[in-house]
Design a protein around this motif. Structure first.
Motif, mmCIF file in Angstrom:
data_model
loop_
_atom_site.group_PDB
_atom_site.id
_atom_site.type_symbol
_atom_site.label_atom_id
_atom_site.label_comp_id
_atom_site.label_asym_id
_atom_site.label_seq_id
_atom_site.Cartn_x
_atom_site.Cartn_y
_atom_site.Cartn_z
ATOM 1 N N LYS A 1 -6.721 -15.354 -15.171
ATOM 2 C CA LYS A 1 -6.877 -15.055 -13.748
ATOM 3 C C LYS A 1 -5.571 -14.519 -13.163
ATOM 4 O O LYS A 1 -5.565 -13.569 -12.383
ATOM 5 N N ARG A 2 -4.457 -15.168 -13.552
ATOM 6 C CA ARG A 2 -3.149 -14.703 -13.058
ATOM 7 C C ARG A 2 -2.845 -13.294 -13.545
ATOM 8 O O ARG A 2 -2.367 -12.457 -12.786
ATOM 9 N N ALA A 3 -3.142 -13.027 -14.802
ATOM 10 C CA ALA A 3 -2.892 -11.696 -15.363
ATOM 11 C C ALA A 3 -3.754 -10.649 -14.662
ATOM 12 O O ALA A 3 -3.287 -9.546 -14.346
ATOM 13 N N ALA A 4 -4.999 -10.991 -14.394
ATOM 14 C CA ALA A 4 -5.890 -10.059 -13.708
ATOM 15 C C ALA A 4 -5.404 -9.802 -12.287
ATOM 16 O O ALA A 4 -5.415 -8.657 -11.808
ATOM 17 N N GLN A 5 -4.938 -10.851 -11.596
ATOM 18 C CA GLN A 5 -4.430 -10.692 -10.231
ATOM 19 C C GLN A 5 -3.166 -9.837 -10.221
ATOM 20 O O GLN A 5 -2.999 -8.973 -9.356
ATOM 21 N N GLN A 6 -2.278 -10.064 -11.185
ATOM 22 C CA GLN A 6 -1.055 -9.261 -11.268
ATOM 23 C C GLN A 6 -1.389 -7.796 -11.532
ATOM 24 O O GLN A 6 -0.782 -6.893 -10.942
ATOM 25 N N ALA A 7 -2.335 -7.544 -12.405
ATOM 26 C CA ALA A 7 -2.731 -6.166 -12.700
ATOM 27 C C ALA A 7 -3.330 -5.508 -11.462
ATOM 28 O O ALA A 7 -3.027 -4.349 -11.150
ATOM 29 N N GLU B 1 -2.790 -1.725 -6.873
ATOM 30 C CA GLU B 1 -2.768 -1.483 -5.438
ATOM 31 C C GLU B 1 -1.448 -0.854 -5.009
ATOM 32 O O GLU B 1 -1.418 0.052 -4.177
ATOM 33 N N GLN B 2 -0.348 -1.315 -5.603
ATOM 34 C CA GLN B 2 0.962 -0.758 -5.272
ATOM 35 C C GLN B 2 1.075 0.696 -5.747
ATOM 36 O O GLN B 2 1.608 1.551 -5.035
ATOM 37 N N VAL B 3 0.547 0.980 -6.926
ATOM 38 C CA VAL B 3 0.560 2.350 -7.436
ATOM 39 C C VAL B 3 -0.254 3.257 -6.523
ATOM 40 O O VAL B 3 0.163 4.372 -6.191
ATOM 41 N N ALA B 4 -1.413 2.785 -6.085
ATOM 42 C CA ALA B 4 -2.256 3.579 -5.192
ATOM 43 C C ALA B 4 -1.548 3.826 -3.867
ATOM 44 O O ALA B 4 -1.590 4.939 -3.332
ATOM 45 N N GLU B 5 -0.888 2.822 -3.327
ATOM 46 C CA GLU B 5 -0.158 2.991 -2.064
ATOM 47 C C GLU B 5 0.987 3.988 -2.230
ATOM 48 O O GLU B 5 1.203 4.849 -1.377
ATOM 49 N N ASN B 6 1.711 3.904 -3.337
ATOM 50 C CA ASN B 6 2.796 4.859 -3.596
ATOM 51 C C ASN B 6 2.255 6.284 -3.703
ATOM 52 O O ASN B 6 2.863 7.228 -3.193
ATOM 53 N N ALA B 7 1.116 6.437 -4.364
ATOM 54 C CA ALA B 7 0.516 7.762 -4.505
ATOM 55 C C ALA B 7 0.113 8.318 -3.137
ATOM 56 O O ALA B 7 0.333 9.497 -2.844
ATOM 57 N N ARG B 8 -0.456 7.467 -2.278
ATOM 58 C CA ARG B 8 -0.829 7.910 -0.927
ATOM 59 C C ARG B 8 0.401 8.347 -0.135
ATOM 60 O O ARG B 8 0.382 9.375 0.545
ATOM 61 N N GLN B 9 1.470 7.581 -0.220
ATOM 62 C CA GLN B 9 2.692 7.923 0.508
ATOM 63 C C GLN B 9 3.284 9.236 0.009
ATOM 64 O O GLN B 9 3.706 10.076 0.799
ATOM 65 N N ARG B 10 3.312 9.430 -1.284
ATOM 66 C CA ARG B 10 3.844 10.680 -1.841
ATOM 67 C C ARG B 10 2.977 11.869 -1.444
ATOM 68 O O ARG B 10 3.486 12.936 -1.115
ATOM 69 N N PHE B 11 1.670 11.689 -1.481
ATOM 70 C CA PHE B 11 0.758 12.760 -1.082
ATOM 71 C C PHE B 11 0.994 13.125 0.379
ATOM 72 O O PHE B 11 1.054 14.306 0.734
ATOM 73 N N ASP B 12 1.129 12.120 1.237
ATOM 74 C CA ASP B 12 1.380 12.377 2.651
ATOM 75 C C ASP B 12 2.692 13.134 2.848
ATOM 76 O O ASP B 12 2.776 14.041 3.664
ATOM 77 N N ARG B 13 3.716 12.768 2.102
ATOM 78 C CA ARG B 13 5.003 13.478 2.209
ATOM 79 C C ARG B 13 4.881 14.926 1.752
ATOM 80 O O ARG B 13 5.456 15.825 2.354
#
Length: 69
Positions: free
Chosen positions: A6-12, A17-29
Motif C-alpha cells: 500500500k505504501r509503495a502504491a501510494q508513493q508511486a 501526480e508530481q510528474v503530471a503537475e510538472n508537465a502542466r507547468q512546463r506546458f504553460d510556460r
C-alpha cells in the motif's frame, strides 16, 4: 494488500501526480504569450470587425459593377 505494498502504491501515485503537475507547468510556460492567448486576452479586440467591413465594401463594389478592390 500488505502495508508495504500500500505504501509503495501510494508513493508511486504521489510521484506520478508530481510528474503530471510538472508537465502542466512546463506546458504553460512554453505556451505563454502565444497568438491564441493574445486573442483570448483581447489584444485584437478592436480589429475583429475589419474583415467583415472589408467584405461588405467589396460586395457593395461588385453590386455597383466595380472591381473588388
Amino acid at each position: 494488500m500488505t502495508d508495504s505494498a500500500k505504501r509503495a502504491a501510494q508513493q508511486a501515485e504521489d510521484r506520478l501526480e508530481q510528474v503530471a503537475e510538472n508537465a502542466r507547468q512546463r506546458f504553460d510556460r512554453l505556451t505563454e504569450g502565444r497568438l491564441a492567448d493574445s486573442i483570448k486576452n483581447g489584444r485584437f479586440a478592436d480589429q475583429v470587425d475589419h474583415g467583415i467591413d472589408q467584405a461588405r465594401r467589396e460586395a457593395g463594389r461588385r453590386g455597383q459593377g466595380g472591381s473588388e478592390r
